[in-house]
Design a protein around this motif. Structure first.
Motif, PDB file in Angstrom:
ATOM      1  N   ARG A 164       8.641  39.825 -18.918  1.00  0.00           N
ATOM      2  CA  ARG A 164       7.482  38.997 -19.185  1.00  0.00           C
ATOM      3  C   ARG A 164       7.597  38.394 -20.578  1.00  0.00           C
ATOM      4  O   ARG A 164       7.776  39.114 -21.562  1.00  0.00           O
ATOM      5  CB  ARG A 164       6.182  39.800 -19.064  1.00  0.00           C
ATOM      6  N   ALA A 165       7.492  37.066 -20.639  1.00  0.00           N
ATOM      7  CA  ALA A 165       7.619  36.380 -21.916  1.00  0.00           C
ATOM      8  C   ALA A 165       6.348  36.553 -22.742  1.00  0.00           C
ATOM      9  O   ALA A 165       5.260  36.793 -22.213  1.00  0.00           O
ATOM     10  CB  ALA A 165       7.896  34.896 -21.684  1.00  0.00           C
ATOM     11  N   LEU A 166       6.508  36.427 -24.051  1.00  0.00           N
ATOM     12  CA  LEU A 166       5.380  36.508 -24.967  1.00  0.00           C
ATOM     13  C   LEU A 166       4.969  35.099 -25.378  1.00  0.00           C
ATOM     14  O   LEU A 166       5.732  34.143 -25.228  1.00  0.00           O
ATOM     15  CB  LEU A 166       5.772  37.347 -26.177  1.00  0.00           C
ATOM     16  N   LEU A 167       3.759  34.972 -25.882  1.00  0.00           N
ATOM     17  CA  LEU A 167       3.239  33.667 -26.270  1.00  0.00           C
ATOM     18  C   LEU A 167       3.423  33.478 -27.768  1.00  0.00           C
ATOM     19  O   LEU A 167       3.002  34.321 -28.565  1.00  0.00           O
ATOM     20  CB  LEU A 167       1.766  33.549 -25.883  1.00  0.00           C
ATOM     21  N   ASP A 168       4.033  32.368 -28.145  1.00  0.00           N
ATOM     22  CA  ASP A 168       4.562  32.209 -29.489  1.00  0.00           C
ATOM     23  C   ASP A 168       3.926  31.021 -30.203  1.00  0.00           C
ATOM     24  O   ASP A 168       4.069  29.881 -29.772  1.00  0.00           O
ATOM     25  CB  ASP A 168       6.080  32.009 -29.392  1.00  0.00           C
ATOM     26  N   ASN A 169       3.225  31.308 -31.303  1.00  0.00           N
ATOM     27  CA  ASN A 169       2.719  30.233 -32.151  1.00  0.00           C
ATOM     28  C   ASN A 169       3.362  30.255 -33.536  1.00  0.00           C
ATOM     29  O   ASN A 169       2.849  29.661 -34.481  1.00  0.00           O
ATOM     30  CB  ASN A 169       1.194  30.317 -32.281  1.00  0.00           C
ATOM     31  N   GLY A 170       4.478  30.957 -33.646  1.00  0.00           N
ATOM     32  CA  GLY A 170       5.253  30.942 -34.882  1.00  0.00           C
ATOM     33  C   GLY A 170       5.049  32.130 -35.800  1.00  0.00           C
ATOM     34  O   GLY A 170       5.860  32.349 -36.712  1.00  0.00           O
ATOM     35  N   VAL A 171       3.998  32.932 -35.597  1.00  0.00           N
ATOM     36  CA  VAL A 171       3.709  33.998 -36.570  1.00  0.00           C
ATOM     37  C   VAL A 171       4.740  35.125 -36.493  1.00  0.00           C
ATOM     38  O   VAL A 171       4.995  35.804 -37.496  1.00  0.00           O
ATOM     39  CB  VAL A 171       2.285  34.565 -36.385  1.00  0.00           C
ATOM     40  N   TRP A 172       5.334  35.351 -35.325  1.00  0.00           N
ATOM     41  CA  TRP A 172       6.325  36.421 -35.174  1.00  0.00           C
ATOM     42  C   TRP A 172       7.553  36.131 -36.044  1.00  0.00           C
ATOM     43  O   TRP A 172       7.956  36.956 -36.872  1.00  0.00           O
ATOM     44  CB  TRP A 172       6.702  36.566 -33.709  1.00  0.00           C
ATOM     45  N   VAL A 173       8.131  34.968 -35.871  1.00  0.00           N
ATOM     46  CA  VAL A 173       9.338  34.650 -36.631  1.00  0.00           C
ATOM     47  C   VAL A 173       9.013  34.518 -38.117  1.00  0.00           C
ATOM     48  O   VAL A 173       9.810  34.934 -38.976  1.00  0.00           O
ATOM     49  CB  VAL A 173      10.001  33.371 -36.084  1.00  0.00           C
ATOM     50  N   ARG A 174       7.852  33.962 -38.449  1.00  0.00           N
ATOM     51  CA  ARG A 174       7.482  33.883 -39.868  1.00  0.00           C
ATOM     52  C   ARG A 174       7.397  35.268 -40.491  1.00  0.00           C
ATOM     53  O   ARG A 174       7.789  35.462 -41.649  1.00  0.00           O
ATOM     54  CB  ARG A 174       6.142  33.144 -40.024  1.00  0.00           C
TER      55      ARG A 174
END
Length: 640
Positions: free
Chosen positions: A434-444
Motif C-alpha cells: 500500500r502506497a503512502l500519501l506524499d506532500n514532501g514532508v517525509w523526504v524533507r
C-alpha cells in the motif's frame, strides 16, 4: 442565515466545480447545466485540475451564484429527483468519462440520492419478531463494530458490544502517535449515511477521527449497548443449544461466560503490534515502545532517537519529531512508494464546508467524485502481465510507466542528495504494498542535518543502541518501533472452537481463509468484518468494505429469522471454490508477484489480506447471501 456576497464568492471559489454543476441540476431541474465546455478532464495525480479553462470556470460560478441565492432565500426549492437516464448522464459528467454499464447500479446505490441504499436494513415485521429472540455479540467498538451496532439496532436485533479499550474508536483510540492521520479522504473515510460537513482537513488527524466516531456512538445510542474494558478470551459452539458460549474477562479481572446466538468479530487487522525478531531486543536500556503504544511520558527533546521501520506510522511521526530530537536515525528495510498528494496536510477551505452543508446534493456528488476516482481507476496500473519480460521492478509495461512517474517525483524531492534518492526509490513494483500519501514532508525530514536514513540491516539490539551488519553501533537514548502489526493472525489471541470442538486457528494453521472474508465452515453463526482477503491496496476505503460486510451479515441473520433455522455456516464447496478464485486472482496483481514481500502475505507466501477483484465485485457479491451457499441447522427447521 444567508451568507454575505463575499462569503458566497469565497464558497464558489473553493467549490469542486463538477459537483457544483450537478447540484445546480438538482436545484433547477435543468440538464442544460451539463455543458460540454464544463465537463471535467482530470489529470492523474494532479490535485484540483479539472481541465476546464479559467474563463469557463468563471462563467460557471457566475451562473451558479443566483441559483444558490434563490435557494437560500426560499424562492427556489430542489426539483424532483432526476430520473435514471439523467442520473447516468450526471455520473458520466462528474467522472469526466463514460462510466462502464456494470458500475451504474453499484454507484447509484453508493450515491443514495433518496437517502437510503441497499445497506439500510429492510426487515418485515415477522422477521423482526423472529429476530427478537436472538442475541448478537459484537466484539469491538471501532469503526466496524459501531457500524454493526447501528445496523443491528435498525433491524431490531438485540445485541451487545464488548470492547477491550475504555472508549470507542478502535485504531483511532489506540494510535496517538504524533502526526497520526487517515490516508483516505475524510469525505470518503466516513460512513456513507453519516457525512461530516465540517472536516477541518482533507485527511484528518487522529483526535478529529476519534471525535467523529464518538459522535456517531452518541447519536445512535450505542453506549448503552457497550461493555468497555472487557476482552473475549474464548468462544465455544454449543451444538445442543445452537449458541456460542463466550468467556469474557471483565474490567475487575473476573471471568464470566455468556451466550450468544451469533457473534460478529469486528476486531480489525491492525491492532496487535508486531515487534521485530532481533537479538537482544530486551536488553536496550532506554525507553523503547511501539508507535501504536506511544509513550507520551517520554520527552524526546534533545534525545538521540532510533526508529525501526519506514511504513505508514513512521512516515507520519518521523517528520513530527525530527525537529525536536538531537539526532534521529531511521532504520529502513524496504522503502515505501509515495503517491504525490500535495494537499495531504491542507485544511478544507471554509467555503467548501459551507457548500457541503448548505447546497443540496453537493455533498453527495462530491463524495461520489472522490469514490469514483479512488474506486478502480488505478487497478490497470498494478495489474500483472503474465507475458511481462521486463525487470522485476515492474509487473507490466503500464506498471513500469507508472513506476517511472512516481520514482521521478521522489528523486526530485531528494534533489542534490543522490545518496538519499538511491535509498527512497523502491526496487519492487508499484502496488506491491500500500502506497503512502506524499506532500514532501517525509523526504524533507530525511534531508535534515540531524536525520540519517540507515539501510544497513540491524543484527542486534544492545543496551546502548543498535548494531548493524557493517559492525557499527548506533547509539540511542530512545528506541521506537514502527514495525506494523500481526496482520495475518486474524482473531488472535481469542481461542475459538466450532462444531465438534474444532479449533479455528488450528484449522487455519497460519493460513486464514473465509468465505467472502466473513464466514468459515463448521463455525456456525460466526461472522468477521475485515476478515481474510478483504483489504485494499490502491482502490477505495475500508469503510466501504465494512458497510458491504455488515449488509451481508445482516442478510444472514435475516435468513435465520425468516427460515426459523437455528444456525448457518458456509458449505465447504462454496468456501473452497471462492478461495481458489481469490488465490488465482491475487497472483495476477503487483502485490501477489513472487518478488514482492509484504505483510499482505503470510509465512507461506500466500496473500491472506487483499481483495483481488474490483470494488463493484465485492458490492455485488455481498448484496444478499445466497441460501445455496450455506448449511442450515435442521434441528428446528429447514430453509425454504
Amino acid at each position: 442565515m444567508s451568507p454575505s456576497e463575499q462569503e458566497l464568492d469565497a464558497a464558489l471559489a473553493a467549490a469542486h466545480l463538477p459537483a457544483l454543476v450537478l447540484s445546480m441540476v438538482h436545484l433547477t431541474g435543468d440538464p442544460g447545466w451539463l455543458k460540454p465546455e464544463w465537463r471535467p478532464t482530470y489529470t492523474p495525480l494532479a490535485r484540483g485540475d479539472i481541465g476546464v479553462p479559467e474563463a469557463e470556470q468563471a462563467r460557471l460560478r457566475a451562473a451558479a451564484r443566483p441559483v444558490i441565492a434563490a435557494h437560500l432565500s426560499g424562492e427556489l426549492k430542489p426539483a424532483p429527483t432526476p430520473g435514471p437516464e439523467l442520473v447516468r448522464q450526471m455520473m458520466d459528467f462528474i467522472a469526466g468519462t463514460e462510466i462502464p454499464a456494470g458500475y451504474v447500479d453499484f454507484l447509484s446505490d453508493e450515491l443514495a440520492l433518496s437517502g437510503d441504499s441497499s445497506k439500510t436494513p429492510d426487515w418485515s415485521e415477522d422477521e423482526r419478531r423472529a429476530a427478537g429472540s436472538m442475541k448478537v455479540l459484537v466484539i469491538g467498538a471501532g469503526m466496524s463494530g459501531l457500524l454493526a451496532g447501528i445496523r443491528l439496532s435498525q433491524a431490531g436485533v438485540p445485541f451487545e458490544i464488548v470492547e477491550k479499550n475504555a472508549e470507542v474508536g478502535g485504531t483511532w483510540f489506540e494510535n496517538t502517535y504524533p502526526g497520526c492521520r487517515v490516508d483516505s479522504s475524510n469525505h470518503m473515510y466516513s460512513y456513507s449515511f453519516e457525512p461530516n460537513h465540517g472536516w477541518p482537513q482533507h485527511f484528518s488527524t487522529q483526535p478529529v477521527l476519534l471525535d467523529y466516531f464518538r459522535g456517531v456512538a452518541e447519536r445512535y445510542g450505542l453506549r448503552r449497548h457497550i461493555r468497555f474494558e472487557t476482552t473475549v478470551e474464548a468462544m465455544d459452539w454449543d451444538e445442543a443449544a445452537a449458541q456460542w458460549r463466550v468467556r469474557l474477562r471483565l474490567p475487575d479481572g473476573a471471568v464470566r461466560t455468556e451466550t450468544a446466538t451469533a457473534v460478529i468479530c469486528a476486531v480489525g487487522q491492525l491492532n496487535r503490534p508486531r515487534l521485530p525478531d532481533i537479538a537482544g531486543r530486551e536488553s536496550f536500556e532506554g525507553p523503547a515502545f511501539h508507535s501504536a503504544q506511544w509513550r507520551h511520558d517520554v520527552d524526546l527533546t534533545g534525545k538521540r532517537v532510533a526508529v525501526i521501520g519506514t511504513g505508514a506510522s513512521a512516515f507520519q511521526f518521523v517528520p513530527e519529531i525530527a525537529g525536536k530530537v538531537a539526532r534521529l536515525e531511521v532504520f529502513q528495510r524496504t522503502p515505501p512508494w509515495c503517491f504525490p498528494t500535495p494537499h495531504y496536510h491542507d485544511d478544507v477551505p471554509a467555503g467548501m464546508n459551507w457548500l457541503l452543508e448548505h447546497v443540496p446534493y453537493y455533498d453527495k456528488w462530491y463524495r461520489f467524485f472522490l469514490f469514483w476516482t479512488a474506486t478502480d481507476g488505478l487497478l490497470p496500473a498494478v495489474k500483472a502481465d503474465p507475458d511481462w519480460q521486463g525487470p522485476p521492478t515492474a509487473v507490466s509495461q503500464v506498471n513500469a510507466g507508472f513506476r517511472e512517474m512516481i520514482a521521478q517525483a521522489l528523486a526530485a524531492q531528494a534533489g542534490e542528495r543522490a545518496d538519499l534518492a538511491a535509498k527512497i526509490v523502491p526496487d519492487y513494483p508499484v502496488g506491491g504494498k500500500r502506497a503512502l500519501l506524499d506532500n514532501g514532508v517525509w523526504v524533507r525530514a530525511l534531508k535534515r542535518d540531524n536525520v540519517a536514513l540507515v539501510t544497513e540491516p540491524i543484527t542486534a539490539i544492545e543496551p546502548a543502541g543498535l548494531r548493524t551488519a557493517d559492525g557499527a553501533l548506533h547509539d540511542a537514548d530512545v528506541l521506537i518501533y514502527g514495525t506494523g502489526f500481526q496482520a495475518s493472525n486474524f482473531l488472535w489471541p481469542m481461542r475459538i472452537k466450532g462444531r465438534g470442538g474444532r479449533d479455528l486457528h488450528a484449522t487455519w494453521d497460519g493460513d486464514p481463509r473465509a468465505y467472502l472474508g466473513m464466514t468459515v465452515p463448521d463455525f456456525p453463526n460466526l461472522f468477521m468484518i475485515y476478515g481474510p482477503n478483504t483489504n485494499i491496496v490502491v482502490n477505495g476505503s475500508i469503510i466501504f468494505f465494512s458497510e458491504c460486510s455488515v449488509r451481508y451479515i445482516l442478510g444472514c441473520l435475516k435468513m435465520l429469522a425468516a427460515s426459523g433455522a437455528r444456525a448457518l455456516s458456509p458449505r465447504v464447496e462454496a468456501h473452497d471454490v471462492f478461495n481458489a478464485r481469490v488465490d488465482a486472482a491475487n497472483r495476477g496483481w503487483a502485490w501477489g508477484a513472487p518478488q514482492v514481500s509484504s505483510w499482505y502475505k503470510n509465512e507461506k507466501g500466500r496473500v491472506t489480506q487483499n481483495w483481488p477483484f474490483a470494488l463493484v465485485d465485492y458490492w455485488r457479491a455481498t448484496l444478499a447471501p445466497d441460501p445455496e451457499d450455506f448449511e442450515f441447522d435442521k434441528a428446528t427447521a429447514a430453509v425454504a
